[in-house]
Every structure is written in C-alpha cells, then in structure tokens.
Write a protein that holds these residues in place. Structure first.
Motif, PDB file in Angstrom:
ATOM      1  N   ALA A 174       0.836  -1.207   0.000  1.00 15.75           N
ATOM      2  CA  ALA A 174       0.000   0.000   0.000  1.00 15.75           C
ATOM      3  C   ALA A 174       0.870   1.256   0.000  1.00 15.75           C
ATOM      4  O   ALA A 174       0.555   2.234  -0.693  1.00 15.75           O
ATOM      5  N   PHE A 175       1.950   1.226   0.766  1.00 17.51           N
ATOM      6  CA  PHE A 175       2.868   2.363   0.753  1.00 17.51           C
ATOM      7  C   PHE A 175       3.491   2.529  -0.636  1.00 17.51           C
ATOM      8  O   PHE A 175       3.600   3.643  -1.146  1.00 17.51           O
ATOM      9  N   LEU A 176       3.891   1.419  -1.241  1.00 17.00           N
ATOM     10  CA  LEU A 176       4.487   1.493  -2.575  1.00 17.00           C
ATOM     11  C   LEU A 176       3.491   1.981  -3.625  1.00 17.00           C
ATOM     12  O   LEU A 176       3.877   2.642  -4.590  1.00 17.00           O
ATOM     13  N   MET A 177       2.201   1.677  -3.442  1.00 22.41           N
ATOM     14  CA  MET A 177       1.190   2.190  -4.361  1.00 22.41           C
ATOM     15  C   MET A 177       1.124   3.716  -4.302  1.00 22.41           C
ATOM     16  O   MET A 177       0.874   4.369  -5.313  1.00 22.41           O
ATOM     17  N   ALA A 178       1.326   4.258  -3.113  1.00 23.63           N
ATOM     18  CA  ALA A 178       1.236   5.709  -2.949  1.00 23.63           C
ATOM     19  C   ALA A 178       2.418   6.441  -3.579  1.00 23.63           C
ATOM     20  O   ALA A 178       2.277   7.588  -3.990  1.00 23.63           O
ATOM     21  N   VAL A 179       3.567   5.784  -3.667  1.00 24.41           N
ATOM     22  CA  VAL A 179       4.759   6.476  -4.150  1.00 24.41           C
ATOM     23  C   VAL A 179       5.228   6.007  -5.525  1.00 24.41           C
ATOM     24  O   VAL A 179       6.184   6.561  -6.051  1.00 24.41           O
ATOM     25  N   SER A 180       4.570   5.011  -6.111  1.00 24.58           N
ATOM     26  CA  SER A 180       5.050   4.468  -7.383  1.00 24.58           C
ATOM     27  C   SER A 180       4.393   5.164  -8.575  1.00 24.58           C
ATOM     28  O   SER A 180       3.459   5.945  -8.433  1.00 24.58           O
ATOM     29  N   THR A 181       4.869   4.822  -9.728  1.00 22.26           N
ATOM     30  CA  THR A 181       4.307   5.351 -10.967  1.00 22.26           C
ATOM     31  C   THR A 181       3.055   4.562 -11.340  1.00 22.26           C
ATOM     32  O   THR A 181       2.877   3.419 -10.897  1.00 22.26           O
ATOM     33  N   PRO A 182       2.180   5.135 -12.148  1.00 25.88           N
ATOM     34  CA  PRO A 182       0.963   4.413 -12.544  1.00 25.88           C
ATOM     35  C   PRO A 182       1.236   3.115 -13.301  1.00 25.88           C
ATOM     36  O   PRO A 182       0.428   2.191 -13.254  1.00 25.88           O
ATOM     37  N   GLY A 183       2.357   3.016 -13.957  1.00 27.11           N
ATOM     38  CA  GLY A 183       2.671   1.795 -14.694  1.00 27.11           C
ATOM     39  C   GLY A 183       2.930   0.594 -13.800  1.00 27.11           C
ATOM     40  O   GLY A 183       2.759  -0.550 -14.220  1.00 27.11           O
ATOM     41  N   ALA A 184       3.325   0.829 -12.568  1.00 28.49           N
ATOM     42  CA  ALA A 184       3.635  -0.261 -11.640  1.00 28.49           C
ATOM     43  C   ALA A 184       2.434  -0.685 -10.803  1.00 28.49           C
ATOM     44  O   ALA A 184       2.545  -1.606  -9.997  1.00 28.49           O
ATOM     45  N   LEU A 185       1.297  -0.035 -10.982  1.00 31.02           N
ATOM     46  CA  LEU A 185       0.142  -0.343 -10.138  1.00 31.02           C
ATOM     47  C   LEU A 185      -0.381  -1.760 -10.335  1.00 31.02           C
ATOM     48  O   LEU A 185      -0.861  -2.370  -9.383  1.00 31.02           O
ATOM     49  N   GLY A 186      -0.296  -2.301 -11.532  1.00 29.82           N
ATOM     50  CA  GLY A 186      -0.784  -3.660 -11.762  1.00 29.82           C
ATOM     51  C   GLY A 186      -0.049  -4.682 -10.917  1.00 29.82           C
ATOM     52  O   GLY A 186      -0.664  -5.564 -10.308  1.00 29.82           O
ATOM     53  N   ILE A 187       1.249  -4.557 -10.865  1.00 29.75           N
ATOM     54  CA  ILE A 187       2.058  -5.480 -10.055  1.00 29.75           C
ATOM     55  C   ILE A 187       1.760  -5.294  -8.574  1.00 29.75           C
ATOM     56  O   ILE A 187       1.638  -6.259  -7.825  1.00 29.75           O
ATOM     57  N   LEU A 188       1.612  -4.038  -8.163  1.00 31.04           N
ATOM     58  CA  LEU A 188       1.335  -3.771  -6.752  1.00 31.04           C
ATOM     59  C   LEU A 188      -0.064  -4.215  -6.348  1.00 31.04           C
ATOM     60  O   LEU A 188      -0.267  -4.697  -5.234  1.00 31.04           O
ATOM     61  N   PHE A 189      -1.037  -4.079  -7.267  1.00 36.20           N
ATOM     62  CA  PHE A 189      -2.371  -4.611  -6.990  1.00 36.20           C
ATOM     63  C   PHE A 189      -2.311  -6.128  -6.830  1.00 36.20           C
ATOM     64  O   PHE A 189      -2.962  -6.691  -5.948  1.00 36.20           O
ATOM     65  N   ALA A 190      -1.552  -6.796  -7.668  1.00 33.11           N
ATOM     66  CA  ALA A 190      -1.419  -8.252  -7.562  1.00 33.11           C
ATOM     67  C   ALA A 190      -0.739  -8.646  -6.263  1.00 33.11           C
ATOM     68  O   ALA A 190      -1.153  -9.609  -5.601  1.00 33.11           O
ATOM     69  N   ALA A 191       0.292  -7.902  -5.868  1.00 33.36           N
ATOM     70  CA  ALA A 191       0.982  -8.207  -4.616  1.00 33.36           C
ATOM     71  C   ALA A 191       0.073  -7.974  -3.417  1.00 33.36           C
ATOM     72  O   ALA A 191       0.060  -8.759  -2.460  1.00 33.36           O
ATOM     73  N   ASN A 192      -0.714  -6.905  -3.465  1.00 35.87           N
ATOM     74  CA  ASN A 192      -1.640  -6.629  -2.367  1.00 35.87           C
ATOM     75  C   ASN A 192      -2.740  -7.684  -2.312  1.00 35.87           C
ATOM     76  O   ASN A 192      -3.143  -8.123  -1.235  1.00 35.87           O
ATOM     77  N   ALA A 193      -3.225  -8.110  -3.467  1.00 36.83           N
ATOM     78  CA  ALA A 193      -4.236  -9.165  -3.506  1.00 36.83           C
ATOM     79  C   ALA A 193      -3.654 -10.491  -3.026  1.00 36.83           C
ATOM     80  O   ALA A 193      -4.342 -11.274  -2.367  1.00 36.83           O
ATOM     81  N   PHE A 194      -2.390 -10.753  -3.337  1.00 38.46           N
ATOM     82  CA  PHE A 194      -1.711 -11.950  -2.831  1.00 38.46           C
ATOM     83  C   PHE A 194      -1.711 -11.932  -1.300  1.00 38.46           C
ATOM     84  O   PHE A 194      -1.991 -12.947  -0.657  1.00 38.46           O
ATOM     85  N   ALA A 195      -1.412 -10.779  -0.715  1.00 35.97           N
ATOM     86  CA  ALA A 195      -1.427 -10.653   0.747  1.00 35.97           C
ATOM     87  C   ALA A 195      -2.838 -10.853   1.289  1.00 35.97           C
ATOM     88  O   ALA A 195      -3.024 -11.508   2.322  1.00 35.97           O
ATOM     89  N   PHE A 196      -3.833 -10.306   0.603  1.00 32.22           N
ATOM     90  CA  PHE A 196      -5.224 -10.457   1.044  1.00 32.22           C
ATOM     91  C   PHE A 196      -5.656 -11.920   1.008  1.00 32.22           C
ATOM     92  O   PHE A 196      -6.229 -12.435   1.965  1.00 32.22           O
ATOM     93  N   GLY A 197      -5.378 -12.595  -0.100  1.00 35.12           N
ATOM     94  CA  GLY A 197      -5.752 -14.006  -0.216  1.00 35.12           C
ATOM     95  C   GLY A 197      -5.028 -14.885   0.781  1.00 35.12           C
ATOM     96  O   GLY A 197      -5.623 -15.773   1.396  1.00 35.12           O
ATOM     97  N   SER A 198      -3.747 -14.625   0.987  1.00 37.66           N
ATOM     98  CA  SER A 198      -3.005 -15.440   1.950  1.00 37.66           C
ATOM     99  C   SER A 198      -3.447 -15.158   3.381  1.00 37.66           C
ATOM    100  O   SER A 198      -3.463 -16.060   4.211  1.00 37.66           O
ATOM    101  N   SER A 199      -3.856 -13.922   3.676  1.00 36.70           N
ATOM    102  CA  SER A 199      -4.324 -13.639   5.033  1.00 36.70           C
ATOM    103  C   SER A 199      -5.616 -14.391   5.334  1.00 36.70           C
ATOM    104  O   SER A 199      -5.792 -14.933   6.432  1.00 36.70           O
ATOM    105  N   TRP A 200      -6.531 -14.470   4.362  1.00 36.31           N
ATOM    106  CA  TRP A 200      -7.759 -15.231   4.581  1.00 36.31           C
ATOM    107  C   TRP A 200      -7.487 -16.726   4.684  1.00 36.31           C
ATOM    108  O   TRP A 200      -8.096 -17.417   5.500  1.00 36.31           O
TER     109      TRP A 200
END
Length: 140
Positions: A85-111
């Motif tokens: 989430a911190f990296l989403m705030a400071v990264s470029t728009p082109g990197a958001l897809g990877i960061l969304f996938a990483a955040n979703a990976f964390a969400f799925g693994s937490s459940w």
C-alpha cells in the motif's frame, strides 16, 4: 490525468483475483509442507518412545515443535499489504498492476491463514467456532 479507462480497471480486477487465488494456493502449499513435517516428526517420535520405553506425557516438548504451526505466519500478510500500500502511494501508474497483484496476494493469503488457524486452534468443533468468528459482523 483523470481519464476513466474501463479496460484498465477490468485488468486490475482480474489481476487482483489472480493474486488472491495465488495467495491462497501458496498458503495451502505451506500448510501441506507443515503437515507433512508434523507427520514425519510424530512417526519418528513414536519410534523413539517405543525404543526408550518413555510415555508421551514424560517426553519434553522440543522448541522446534512450537514453530510447526500455520499461526506463525499470521503477521506476514498484513505486513506485506502495508508495504505494498505504501508502494502504491509512491510508485508510478505503470507499476500499479504489479502492486495490486501483490496486495491481492497478501489479502488471499491472510484469509487462507485465518481459515487454517481457526481449524488448528479450535480443533474440537470447527464449524461452531468458525461461525462465531463472524458473529461480530452480524451484530454490527
């Protein structure tokens, strides 16, 4: 630039679904390894107890046995999600897809870790205790 692009948003939703699924599969694989390790250790322990004639109650608990639980992974997904989430705030728009996938990976693994931890902690009546975990949401 403020333009709404439905294809990009659809791509983000797909990437988040794939990331969440991969997180759940990854935790399932880790749980499989932990269970296999427990089974090998229990087989070795029973052979050792038969050879020495000791009872399981007198055998001391070894420290590494405490680390053979899925609950040890509980703090990792929130930490990973905070970093992404911190990296989403400071990264470029082109990197958001990877960061969304990483955040979703964390969400799925937490459940997945939550579900497996409930099963491990409340081993007697999993269904009743699992439903009790969500009663606060119903009450709210």
């Amino acid at each position: 630039d403020g333009n709404y692009v439905s294809q990009t948003n659809g791509l983000y939703v797909c990437v988040m679904g794939i990331g969440s699924a991969l997180g759940r599969v990854f935790v399932g694989y880790i749980e499989m390894l932990i269970q296999k390790r427990k089974a090998k250790r229990e087989a070795w322990r029973s052979v050792k107890l038969r050879e020495t004639g000791l009872s399981p109650e007198t055998e001391p608990l070894v420290e590494h046995e405490l680390l053979s639980s899925i609950t040890i992974l509980l703090p990792l997904p929130p930490l990973f999600a905070t970093i992404t989430a911190f990296l989403m705030a400071v990264s470029t728009p082109g990197a958001l897809g990877i960061l969304f996938a990483a955040n979703a990976f964390a969400f799925g693994s937490s459940w997945a870790i939550f579900i497996l931890s409930v099963r491990e902690i409340f081993a007697v009546d999993v269904g009743k205790n699992y439903n009790f975990c969500f009663s606060s949401g119903v009450a709210a």
